[in-house]
Write a protein that holds these residues in place. Structure first.
Motif, mmCIF file in Angstrom:
data_model
loop_
_atom_site.group_PDB
_atom_site.id
_atom_site.type_symbol
_atom_site.label_atom_id
_atom_site.label_comp_id
_atom_site.label_asym_id
_atom_site.label_seq_id
_atom_site.Cartn_x
_atom_site.Cartn_y
_atom_site.Cartn_z
ATOM 1 N N LYS A 15 -71.734 51.440 -6.361
ATOM 2 C CA LYS A 15 -71.810 52.197 -7.605
ATOM 3 C C LYS A 15 -70.575 53.077 -7.806
ATOM 4 C CE LYS A 15 -74.805 55.416 -10.127
ATOM 5 N NZ LYS A 15 -76.054 56.222 -10.079
ATOM 6 N N ALA A 16 -70.020 53.051 -9.015
ATOM 7 C CA ALA A 16 -68.925 53.915 -9.460
ATOM 8 C C ALA A 16 -67.582 53.606 -8.802
ATOM 9 C CB ALA A 16 -69.263 55.390 -9.258
ATOM 10 N N SER A 17 -67.522 52.543 -7.981
ATOM 11 C CA SER A 17 -66.245 52.230 -7.327
ATOM 12 C C SER A 17 -65.155 51.919 -8.338
ATOM 13 C CB SER A 17 -66.415 51.047 -6.367
ATOM 14 O OG SER A 17 -67.203 51.408 -5.265
ATOM 15 N N GLY A 18 -65.469 51.071 -9.317
ATOM 16 C CA GLY A 18 -64.470 50.659 -10.299
ATOM 17 C C GLY A 18 -64.231 51.680 -11.394
ATOM 18 N N GLY A 19 -65.024 52.760 -11.413
ATOM 19 C CA GLY A 19 -64.854 53.796 -12.426
ATOM 20 C C GLY A 19 -64.379 55.096 -11.822
ATOM 21 N N TYR A 20 -65.337 55.959 -11.478
ATOM 22 C CA TYR A 20 -65.015 57.299 -10.987
ATOM 23 C C TYR A 20 -64.085 57.273 -9.774
ATOM 24 C CZ TYR A 20 -65.691 61.684 -8.467
ATOM 25 O OH TYR A 20 -65.481 62.831 -7.762
ATOM 26 N N PRO B 121 -59.296 62.444 -13.573
ATOM 27 C CA PRO B 121 -58.100 62.931 -14.279
ATOM 28 C C PRO B 121 -58.259 62.835 -15.785
ATOM 29 C CG PRO B 121 -57.682 60.789 -13.263
ATOM 30 C CD PRO B 121 -59.009 61.262 -12.743
ATOM 31 N N GLN B 122 -57.668 63.799 -16.485
ATOM 32 C CA GLN B 122 -57.761 63.816 -17.945
ATOM 33 C C GLN B 122 -56.844 62.788 -18.585
ATOM 34 O OE1 GLN B 122 -56.913 68.045 -18.435
ATOM 35 N NE2 GLN B 122 -59.067 68.453 -18.859
#
Length: 436
Positions: A333-338, A306-307
């Protein structure tokens, strides 16, 4: 005393998609018989209005029209608006479909198409095939899409005629048939050709013939429905159905105007519903107000980050906040980010949509949601419980839940073997009422 709802299995049965229904094989939350049983058992009055805020291919609005009930179907995907409107075409219109198709094909000789270099069909088809498909689409548009749909303030696909929509669906089906070689293991996904030389290259005859055959089949199927109508006394177009192109989180349905809501919100399973229809979106290119990628960002369940920054809202409920906390802390990987951000986007849109649905429902009205659980790695995403908590916080009263176990598309993902979790998924039918 309130009528007891008949709740059958919401699992789709492809074997039942024959005749007219066979031309609408798009991903849907539940089968027509499930909707018919539900609406008949609800014993709604003659002036009742049924709402499906995630109408998809139009199963709810189609079944409601057959039962003589007024309905409103809402969807954000322009392809689904076209499909839902075509599905409502009255059987009385069967006889003129083939002559229209013949006229549209004959016009190709007198007015050749000049393809734009960035025409989205060129992502899928070699130039000659793309040119013919665009020519058929252009002639449908010129012959059957008038000033109401193409008004001065822009294109309004939710006002397109049922006849035009039906011919578009015939063209969609032709393109889908040629793209069968690009079908992936995920039944909602058609892969893009990897290189220009891999683009689809059906002959001019094959394209024209397949379109004409699809129209013929749709005409015959409609005529068969007309015969049933004449001999049984049924009226398959007995009530008005309104199909609206809208974001459910912003939908403008008047407050306290809906008697019954029956819907299946997008599941939190990372199905990109825009990508699932991108070959149809390519066909509709000249009529679209928004680019497919931007449309995908707007969809519930978007796979794009989302922006805007989204914060957890306590009104989402304890189960949702606990799931999000586990996802954010997951070591993969990327769980806490994307993944965390895209899930925040999903729950934010669902919660705002449920608020709109609750407002639209009349006091004493009922709402039924069909939802499916899933897993993020080894974390259970109990979407039925989450929607139950969200809906009650929005003002609905929970009354009943029935669960059905089924196979899940996530089972075909090789990565799932790295985590311990049950096979399949639970599809739940959640029933609510709005306090009087």
């Amino acid at each position: 005393m309130r009528a007891r709802l008949k709740i059958g299995s919401p699992k789709r049965n492809k074997k039942l998609q024959t005749g007219w229904e066979g031309f609408f094989p798009y991903y849907a939350g539940f089968p027509e018989q499930f909707v018919r049983d539900m609406l008949e058992s609800a014993q709604l009055g003659a002036e009742s209005v049924v709402l499906d805020p995630w109408n998809g291919s139009g199963t709810t609005t189609y079944a409601a029209s057959q039962l003589g009930l007024k309905s409103i179907g809402i969807d954000l995907n322009p392809v689904m608006i076209i499909v839902a409107r075509a599905r409502l075409l009255p059987p009385s219109e069967a006889d003129h479909l083939r002559p229209l198709a013949a006229t549209i094909l004959s016009q190709l000789r007198s007015a050749p198409v000049v393809m734009a270099a960035d025409d989205p069909l060129l992502s899928w088809f070699q130039p000659d095939a793309a040119r013919l498909i665009r020519g058929i689409e252009r002639n449908i548009r010129r012959s059957l899409v008038g000033g109401i749909t193409k008004s001065p303030d822009g294109i309004h696909l939710d006002k397109i005629s049922g006849t035009a929509a039906t011919l578009y669906v015939a063209l969609f089906a032709a393109c889908r048939r040629f793209a069968a070689t690009l079908q992936s293991s995920n039944p909602t996904w058609i892969k893009l050709p990897k290189a220009d030389d891999d683009r689809l290259d059906p002959t001019v005859y094959a394209v024209a013939h397949q379109f004409a055959e699809n129209v013929r089949g749709m005409s015959d199927a409609l005529a068969a429905r007309q015969l049933i109508e004449d001999t049984s006394g049924l009226d398959f177009a007995a009530a008005a159905s309104t199909i609206q192109l809208s974001d459910t989180a912003k939908m403008a349905v008047p407050a306290s105007s809906i008697d019954f809501v029956l819907t299946s919100p997008p599941y939190c399973t990372r199905i990109d519903y825009t990508a699932a229809t991108r070959i149809e979106l390519a066909v509709l290119g000249p009529l679209l107000k928004v680019k497919p990628r931007d449309l995908g960002r707007q969809m519930i369940g978007s796979v794009q980050v989302p922006q805007d920054t989204i914060e957890i809202d306590e009104s989402w409920g304890r189960t949702c906040t606990r799931f999000l906390a586990g996802l954010k802390a997951h070591p993969s990987k990327a769980s806490g980010g994307y993944y965390y951000k895209t899930h925040l986007d999903y729950f934010d849109k669902i919660a705002r949509s449920l608020g709109r649905v609750t407002t639209a429902l009349k006091p004493g009205g009922r709402a039924v949601f069909v939802v499916q659980d899933s897993y993020y790695k080894d974390i259970h995403n109990d979407l039925p419980q989450i929607l139950k908590e969200m809906s009650t916080r929005k003002g609905l009263t929970f009354s009943k839940r029935e669960d059905f176990h089924l196979r899940s598309m996530s089972d075909i993902n090789p990565g799932r073997k790295n985590y311990e979790r049950p096979a399949g998924a639970t599809e739940s039918v959640l029933c609510f009422t709005k306090p009087a």
